[in-house]
Scaffold this motif. Sequence first.
Motif, PDB file in Angstrom:
ATOM      1  N   UNK A 280       0.839  -1.191   0.000  1.00 51.17           N
ATOM      2  CA  UNK A 280       0.000   0.000   0.000  1.00 51.17           C
ATOM      3  C   UNK A 280       0.879   1.248   0.000  1.00 51.17           C
ATOM      4  N   UNK A 281       2.028   1.122   0.627  1.00 48.64           N
ATOM      5  CA  UNK A 281       2.887   2.283   0.830  1.00 48.64           C
ATOM      6  C   UNK A 281       4.024   2.336  -0.182  1.00 48.64           C
ATOM      7  N   UNK A 282       3.822   1.703  -1.337  1.00 46.49           N
ATOM      8  CA  UNK A 282       4.857   1.669  -2.364  1.00 46.49           C
ATOM      9  C   UNK A 282       5.170   3.058  -2.907  1.00 46.49           C
ATOM     10  N   UNK A 283       6.438   3.258  -3.296  1.00 49.73           N
ATOM     11  CA  UNK A 283       6.817   4.532  -3.918  1.00 49.73           C
ATOM     12  C   UNK A 283       6.560   4.480  -5.418  1.00 49.73           C
ATOM     13  N   UNK A 284       6.102   3.337  -5.912  1.00 46.78           N
ATOM     14  CA  UNK A 284       5.789   3.236  -7.331  1.00 46.78           C
ATOM     15  C   UNK A 284       6.925   2.661  -8.158  1.00 46.78           C
TER      16      UNK A 284
ATOM     17  N   UNK B 184      11.342   3.241  -1.298  1.00 45.94           N
ATOM     18  CA  UNK B 184      10.567   2.845  -0.119  1.00 45.94           C
ATOM     19  C   UNK B 184      11.006   1.505   0.458  1.00 45.94           C
TER      20      UNK B 184
END
Lengths: 407, 118
Positions: free
Chosen positions: B50-54, B59
């Motif tokens: 959910x908290x991925x930097x893409x 991250x």
Amino acid sequence: MIDPELRKQVPAHVRDDQIVMYDYVSDPRIAKVGDVQLGMHLLHEEAPDVFYSPCNGGFWVVTRLDIMSKILPDTDHFSNKELVIPRIVSDAVMIPLNLDPPEHLQYRMVLMRHFDPKSIRAMEPFIRAWANKLIDKVIAQGHCEFAEEIGAAFPVSVFMELMGYPLDQFEEFRRIVHAFFAPETTPEERVKVQTKILETVAVYFDERRKEPRDDLVSKLLQEKVWDRPLTTDELNSIGFLLFLAGLDTVANTLSFTFNYLAQDQKMQERLGAHPEIIPSFVEEALRRFSIVQQPRLVKADVEINGAQMKAGEMVVCSLPLAGMDDHRNPMPEVFDVDRKDRAHLAFSVGPHTCVGNQLARLEMRILTEEWVRRIPHFWRKAGTEPERRIGGVAALSKLFLEWPKPN
Amino acid sequence: MAEAELTGFANMPILEVTTRSGDRCSVEAAEGATLKQALMDGGVSEILALTSCGGYCSCGTCHVFVDEMSFSRLPPVKADEDALLDFHDSRTPFSRLSCQVKITKELHGMHVTIAPVL
């Protein structure tokens, strides 16, 4: 036909059909609809996916999630050096937000070491204690002004305790943040507020340097980049960023979220009966009520969806528009906890993805859990309407909530 | 090279994946994609935090373990990735961030295990 006077304000490489009026700090669409994100969503109908607004000194606007997902991580063409609309030249640098790769990551890591999932999970008990302390203050009276008494007080208190700032400075900190983000603040005044913030954070770095404690200010003093300690200027700059990032974003997201929840009794009942869906509720709130408009400075000429962006121009990825993008989230106006394949950019994307996103999510989850547990039924006070503003961070204030007084 | 020629254009490299729960599956991976993208395209959605930097090495959430043989075929870990991997207690000598691994023909048959959540 474009008004010739207006056309004169727009650079020649912008085509007539790419020009749409959009005011970064007080767009009339917001007042017209009475909803920040729905008001912005009108742009999806009225404007091309990438358009140029002559307002606020002129800037490009991107309205679609997929295009933003290309621009925000593209540090070859887009810089974080200037993030204010209208573009102002200031030497105040927020580390790491204003830095570009490769130097950026060293500084980002400094923060990641304290905002990683493990560190954040460890904060849960004291965050929950704060949620309850603030609810304790208002629950007996049966009403509150949510935006200040809870929405702002909660993340600000958590942040101040995390940093080790004295809690009796709460009012002063809120006042400074208000002054910084208020749209009526002139650029000159804003520079003064910046100076005030830098002085404030410097005081506490000095104090902890002499007498370290178990707080983030003391820990940052121990941090290193390229195997050397952070300089005083670097520390102040990081403190400056945390001060702004930690004190206004969660506050406003909570106010938008609770303004909605106060008007949806069925959702209140569902969250009360099924607290396990609260994480999905938080994600949907982040999508439906994203608040940040994320500017970038074009650093090398580039074509994006037919728009010729020239070095030195500003481009805005309006993150609320990503969450409201009907290409990606069908019926985006609907708050749907069960939404499949939900997408939003509330925390941006790429190297500058909000480093505090896990803390923000945890704060939203915990406050929602504690609130619906203790105040399961509440509503907006009749005859009141919250105030809304947009800009770098959209805000919702004067949110008067009521609930049955406990016996 | 012979193996690569045999695989040809039509056949994409196939990866053997073990998920966090221990389930095993095969994933066809497009050459040139990142390992993270290939895993997501192949339905191993748990790689996307959910908290991925893409996928921009910022991250540290897309941590995987690669089999020893394949690991030696990968370009070396760069400093940024190395620093992010250090966040993980579960790091092994064969740890990588999947967003930093490019799929090539040579990786056909690579075994990838999704690391525990940070």
